[in-house]
Design an enzyme around this catalytic site. Sequence first.
Site, short mmCIF file in Angstrom:
data_model
loop_
_atom_site.label_atom_id
_atom_site.label_comp_id
_atom_site.label_asym_id
_atom_site.label_seq_id
_atom_site.Cartn_x
_atom_site.Cartn_y
_atom_site.Cartn_z
N ASP A 47 0.81 -1.17 0.00
CA ASP A 47 -0.16 -0.02 0.14
C ASP A 47 0.70 1.30 0.04
OD1 ASP A 47 -2.41 -1.59 -0.01
OD2 ASP A 47 -1.94 -1.71 2.32
N GLY A 69 1.44 2.98 -2.49
CA GLY A 69 1.07 4.02 -3.56
C GLY A 69 1.72 3.71 -4.90
N LYS A 70 1.61 2.38 -4.99
CA LYS A 70 2.49 1.64 -6.06
C LYS A 70 2.03 2.03 -7.46
CE LYS A 70 3.24 -2.28 -4.66
NZ LYS A 70 2.55 -2.02 -2.99
N GLY A 94 -4.22 -4.59 -4.71
CA GLY A 94 -5.23 -3.68 -5.20
C GLY A 94 -4.52 -2.17 -5.49
N HIS A 95 -4.41 -2.04 -6.78
CA HIS A 95 -3.61 -0.98 -7.25
C HIS A 95 -4.51 0.03 -7.82
CE1 HIS A 95 0.38 -3.56 -7.71
NE2 HIS A 95 0.16 -3.24 -6.50
N GLN A 145 2.09 -5.83 -3.33
CA GLN A 145 2.30 -5.90 -1.78
C GLN A 145 3.98 -5.22 -1.58
OE1 GLN A 145 1.55 -9.44 -3.22
NE2 GLN A 145 -0.59 -8.57 -2.95
N PRO A 196 -9.32 -0.53 7.86
CA PRO A 196 -8.73 0.63 8.08
C PRO A 196 -7.06 0.02 8.46
CG PRO A 196 -9.90 0.17 9.87
CD PRO A 196 -10.30 -0.81 8.74
P1 IMP Z 1 -2.58 -12.63 1.82
O1 IMP Z 1 -1.77 -12.11 0.86
O2 IMP Z 1 -4.16 -12.27 1.38
O3 IMP Z 1 -2.28 -14.08 2.12
O4 IMP Z 1 -2.49 -11.86 3.16
C1 IMP Z 1 -0.85 -11.90 3.82
C2 IMP Z 1 -0.73 -10.55 4.69
O5 IMP Z 1 -0.47 -9.73 3.34
C3 IMP Z 1 -2.01 -9.94 5.25
O6 IMP Z 1 -1.25 -9.06 6.15
C4 IMP Z 1 -2.57 -8.89 4.12
O7 IMP Z 1 -3.13 -8.01 4.87
C5 IMP Z 1 -1.26 -8.46 3.55
N1 IMP Z 1 -1.36 -8.19 2.12
C6 IMP Z 1 -1.64 -8.75 1.03
N2 IMP Z 1 -1.91 -8.22 0.02
C7 IMP Z 1 -1.85 -6.92 0.39
C8 IMP Z 1 -1.82 -5.77 -0.49
O8 IMP Z 1 -1.80 -5.46 -1.66
N3 IMP Z 1 -1.40 -4.60 0.33
C9 IMP Z 1 -1.22 -4.53 1.54
N4 IMP Z 1 -1.01 -5.85 2.36
C10 IMP Z 1 -1.25 -7.13 1.81
#
Ligand code: IMP
Length: 422
Positions: A13, A15-16, A40-41, A223, A302
Amino acid sequence: MANTILVGAQWGDEGKGKIIDVLTEQADVVVRTQGGNNAGHTVHLKGQKYVLHLVPSGILRKGKVCVIGNGVVVDPVSLMTEIEGLRKLGVRINKNLFLSETAHVVFPYHRELDAQRETRKGRQKIGTTKRGIGPAYGDKAARTGLRVLDLIRPERFREQLAARIKENNEVLKAFGARPLSFKQVHEAYRQAGDYLAPFVTNTVVLLHEALRRGDNILFEGAQGTFLDIDHGTYPFVTSSNTTAGGACTGSGIPPHRMDRVVGVMKAYTTRVGGGPLPTENAEIADMLHAMGREFGATTGRPRRCGWFDAVATRHAAMVNGIDDLAITNIDGLDTMETLKVCIGYRCGRTRFDYVPSDVEVLSQCEPIYAEFPGWRTPTHHARKWRDLPPKARAYLKALAELTGANLAIASVGPGREQTIFV
Ligand code: IMP
């Protein structure tokens, strides 16, 4: 632009989405190489907000080739829905999107297992997005996964899916969860398979053809560094290599063809889900949430917020080999009187200048802070480096210096025009 890997230097997150969109202007090809629809970009364009989960952000610019690489795990129903949603918003998707035939497929049993395992972890839960990402990569590593090339071969797929559902229903039953109906899953996945078949190709060959033409390739990381399965705050991580190396394995492009690594980081720190966040701070979280900022793009949760953690970003610069930095969300700090930056961790009598591997140790670390005066002036209208207040410039320079990379981009809002090339 040459071949550029873009990574998140924090916990995701950063801001990529916006920075990728800006860099895409000079790219010919944009590739996703890891993760799935857990990402989620967000890109804001001419008053319209686009949230991309699996489709590379390059799709929003004309004439760019977008690739979902072999390292991604793909939920085909979700991808179909995403493509349809984008088409409804007027985005042209036709012969400009390619899906790797060797990307692994996410199934409903992966999602269900993800949810069941989280529930059982109780307070130790990871806080996953429940998109089935961990179980899907688990099947890949266990060599029991199905790939896109299976999905689009109806006869073979039917047999393989039946076997996978049978086995996974046993596991689900043991968890006390409802077994899945083969018929329902098969129908939905066959429909998605037919829809996606025209996009499917050998993306490794396609990307190497692009290299031979001299195209510029942008590798869109999802991520962030501390969610990396190897280098993150394990087990509070995602299940892919979110660091720069993942761009090579997830695309089939060798390391020596990569020219530059861009690290994206916020001017403060956030994280969604469980696990340590050494600089977490209620004051900054309340302020950002009150401004309507820092809610997850995929789940709406949040985000946890904290001060900028330079120990973490320095570590990220090390494992990714970050050359250039893009610092985002600077405007989020416009009202702060004093800003803290973590420059070291103290754990008992030990001082750490890197992120310790053991999350129990990291959870006990106390940040050592340096303080910077806030600029207390709106920055969202700044378009050039000199438009920024001197105190903001000093703060950003310090963040780059402490991180150990070159400050290349400063972002003061979601719009393309709110981008300062330093
Ligand atoms: P998973 O990827 O759904 O298995 O989640 C594992 C961890 O990565 C959790 O803490 C999620 O909130 C975090 N996470 C997964 N994808 C994102 C992302 O795109 N942005 C921020 N955190 C993420």
